[in-house]
Design an enzyme around this catalytic site. Structure first.
Site, PDB file in Angstrom:
ATOM      1  N   LYS A 175      -5.332   6.460  13.475  1.00 46.28           N
ATOM      2  CA  LYS A 175      -5.252   6.825  12.054  1.00 46.28           C
ATOM      3  C   LYS A 175      -6.648   7.075  11.466  1.00 46.28           C
ATOM      4  CE  LYS A 175      -0.850   6.915  11.263  1.00 46.28           C
ATOM      5  NZ  LYS A 175      -0.217   8.156  10.799  1.00 46.28           N
ATOM      6  N   HIS A 234       9.357  -3.348  11.541  1.00 49.59           N
ATOM      7  CA  HIS A 234       8.431  -4.125  10.730  1.00 49.59           C
ATOM      8  C   HIS A 234       9.184  -5.338  10.183  1.00 49.59           C
ATOM      9  CE1 HIS A 234       6.214  -0.239  10.640  1.00 49.59           C
ATOM     10  NE2 HIS A 234       5.191  -1.048  10.716  1.00 49.59           N
TER      11      HIS A 234
HETATM   12  O1  GFB Z   1       5.559  -5.997   9.683  1.00 46.20           O
HETATM   13  P1  GFB Z   1       4.911  -6.543  10.882  1.00 46.20           P
HETATM   14  O2  GFB Z   1       5.621  -6.376  12.175  1.00 46.20           O
HETATM   15  O3  GFB Z   1       3.475  -5.947  11.089  1.00 46.20           O
HETATM   16  O4  GFB Z   1       4.696  -8.137  10.697  1.00 46.20           O
HETATM   17  P2  GFB Z   1       2.002  -6.110  10.456  1.00 46.20           P
HETATM   18  C1  GFB Z   1       4.226  -8.726   9.536  1.00 46.20           C
HETATM   19  C2  GFB Z   1       4.236 -10.239   9.655  1.00 46.20           C
HETATM   20  O5  GFB Z   1       5.584 -10.716   9.668  1.00 46.20           O
HETATM   21  C3  GFB Z   1       3.578 -10.830  10.911  1.00 46.20           C
HETATM   22  C4  GFB Z   1       5.770 -11.679  10.697  1.00 46.20           C
HETATM   23  O6  GFB Z   1       2.842 -11.974  10.542  1.00 46.20           O
HETATM   24  C5  GFB Z   1       4.788 -11.213  11.771  1.00 46.20           C
HETATM   25  O7  GFB Z   1       4.495 -12.267  12.674  1.00 46.20           O
HETATM   26  N1  GFB Z   1       7.183 -11.717  11.101  1.00 46.20           N
HETATM   27  C6  GFB Z   1       8.017 -12.764  10.946  1.00 46.20           C
HETATM   28  C7  GFB Z   1       7.874 -10.728  11.715  1.00 46.20           C
HETATM   29  N2  GFB Z   1       9.229 -12.500  11.475  1.00 46.20           N
HETATM   30  C8  GFB Z   1       9.162 -11.227  11.953  1.00 46.20           C
HETATM   31  C9  GFB Z   1      10.126 -10.412  12.611  1.00 46.20           C
HETATM   32  O8  GFB Z   1      11.273 -10.774  12.875  1.00 46.20           O
HETATM   33  N3  GFB Z   1       9.714  -9.135  12.942  1.00 46.20           N
HETATM   34  C10 GFB Z   1       8.441  -8.692  12.666  1.00 46.20           C
HETATM   35  N4  GFB Z   1       8.108  -7.439  12.999  1.00 46.20           N
HETATM   36  N5  GFB Z   1       7.512  -9.483  12.074  1.00 46.20           N
HETATM   37  C11 GFB Z   1       1.871  -3.666  11.206  1.00 46.20           C
HETATM   38  C12 GFB Z   1       1.043  -2.934  12.220  1.00 46.20           C
HETATM   39  O9  GFB Z   1       1.279  -4.882  11.105  1.00 46.20           O
HETATM   40  O10 GFB Z   1       1.838  -3.096   9.924  1.00 46.20           O
HETATM   41  C13 GFB Z   1       1.250  -1.496  12.155  1.00 46.20           C
HETATM   42  O11 GFB Z   1       1.291  -3.477  13.492  1.00 46.20           O
HETATM   43  C14 GFB Z   1       1.225  -0.945  10.744  1.00 46.20           C
HETATM   44  O12 GFB Z   1       0.284  -0.866  12.928  1.00 46.20           O
HETATM   45  C15 GFB Z   1       2.122  -1.763   9.838  1.00 46.20           C
HETATM   46  O13 GFB Z   1      -0.082  -0.945  10.237  1.00 46.20           O
HETATM   47  C16 GFB Z   1       2.070  -1.307   8.399  1.00 46.20           C
HETATM   48  O14 GFB Z   1       2.012  -5.983   8.958  1.00 46.20           O
HETATM   49  O15 GFB Z   1       1.339  -7.318  10.986  1.00 46.20           O
END
Ligand code: GFB
Length: 319
Positions: free
Chosen positions: A141, A180
């Site tokens: 990006k 996410h």
């Molecule tokens: O949204 P997320 O997957 O990505 O996770 P990031 C945000 C937070 O939620 C982390 C927690 O601290 C995860 O550990 N979390 C808790 C969970 N339960 C869950 C679950 O069931 N699923 C997921 N996915 N998370 C992303 C980047 O980062 O954000 C991308 O990896 C992008 O590249 C995106 O920038 C906007 O916010 O950490």
């Protein structure tokens, strides 16, 4: 951008692209061009050039990208860097070659250093090390932003970049491995309610804070910027968010309330937390005259409703 301008929305089936497409249509734009990934593989330069030559788009919204949550970023670093670099290179080069009037590139708040001061201002880009869980995606990006700036400087193009915070909404990805956090929690909590399960597992510690913006608000901001913001100079891209963040544990409570789930949350700290905070400074966008309109509670309620309708239509949750 006139109502009959030729407008290409790249990635119109995704979360952000579909919101931009919906909004352009409901605002009376009559010449919006879209292609499914089967019809046009944006990673293939020849196909992209052919498409631009045949369709001569005047405005391009670059919402096509390989995206995903923290686990998908960790699991598929190759696709996150190569697909994004290819898509960006092909579209931006073609936009210059075929003299697109204006292009809007969508980045992400994960481009900023892991230990950025909060709220994060646009000028903090490249001030420090990135968050390792999404470094390949962030590097791609950042390359996209820099390509837009380079074309503007060398060729006088009008390629602008927008850095959205974490986006959620209608047409989101609810696959638990690649989603996410917000759609993942909606799905987990709805399923726990349906099966009378007393606990829902959250990844990490629940302490990281994130800022969430409803996809229709981001679409509104992108169309606004396409009309009002031009010729981005070095470092002049724009953050788009609400300016407010929330702990993941509190987000889970809001979703539980929206769904009507009364069980408990348990934390699996073998899963990564990622960056501890990433709240955007949205002053530049406010000065340009735009602010987000949808509250987190309302956006979650609308997303839950949409997901439940989809599930009902599918007869079962098969997303
Ligand atoms: O949204 P997320 O997957 O990505 O996770 P990031 C945000 C937070 O939620 C982390 C927690 O601290 C995860 O550990 N979390 C808790 C969970 N339960 C869950 C679950 O069931 N699923 C997921 N996915 N998370 C992303 C980047 O980062 O954000 C991308 O990896 C992008 O590249 C995106 O920038 C906007 O916010 O950490």
């Amino acid at each position: 951008m006139l109502k009959d301008s030729r407008i290409f929305v790249a990635g119109h089936t995704g979360l952000v692209g579909s919101a931009i497409y919906r909004q352009l249509q409901s605002s009376g734009y009559t010449n919006v061009i879209v292609k499914s990934s089967k019809e046009l593989d944006l990673r293939q330069s020849e196909a992209v050039n052919h498409f631009f030559e045949n369709n001569q788009p005047e405005y391009v919204f670059m919402a096509a990208a390989k995206v995903g949550g923290i686990y998908a970023n960790y699991r598929y670093p190759v696709e996150f860097i190569t697909d994004n670099l290819s898509i960006q290179l092909n579209i931006i080069q073609a936009a210059h070659r075929y003299q697109v009037t204006k292009l809007l590139f969508l980045g992400s708040s994960c481009i900023y250093p892991k230990h950025s001061e909060q709220p994060i201002r646009e000028e903090y880009l490249l001030d420090g090390k990135l968050e390792p869980t999404n470094e390949p995606y962030a590097i791609a990006k950042i390359a996209g932003i820099k390509m837009c700036e380079a074309y503007n400087r060398q060729y006088g193009t009008d390629f602008i970049s927008v850095m959205p915070t974490n986006i959620y909404g209608i047409q989101d990805n609810f696959n638990l491995e690649s989603a996410h956090v917000l759609p993942a929690l909606i799905r987990k909590i709805i399923e726990a309610k349906q099966s009378n399960t007393e606990t829902v597992e959250l990844w990490g510690t629940g302490k990281p804070r994130r800022e969430f913006l409803f996809s229709d608000d981001l679409a509104d901001a992108c169309i606004y910027l396409m009309q009002k913001y031009s010729n981005q100079d070095i470092g002049e891209f724009v953050n788009v968010g609400t300016g407010e963040d929330i702990a993941i544990a509190d987000l889970a409570d809001i979703i539980a309330q929206a769904v009507g789930y009364t069980g408990r949350f348990v934390y699996n700290d073998s899963k990564p937390d990622g960056v501890s905070r990433k709240r955007l400074d949205v002053e530049r966008m406010k000065k340009l005259g735009w602010e987000a309109q949808t509250s987190l509670t309302e956006g979650i309620a609308r997303t839950v409703r949409w997901y439940e309708q989809q599930s009902e239509q599918a007869g079962a949750i098969r997303i």
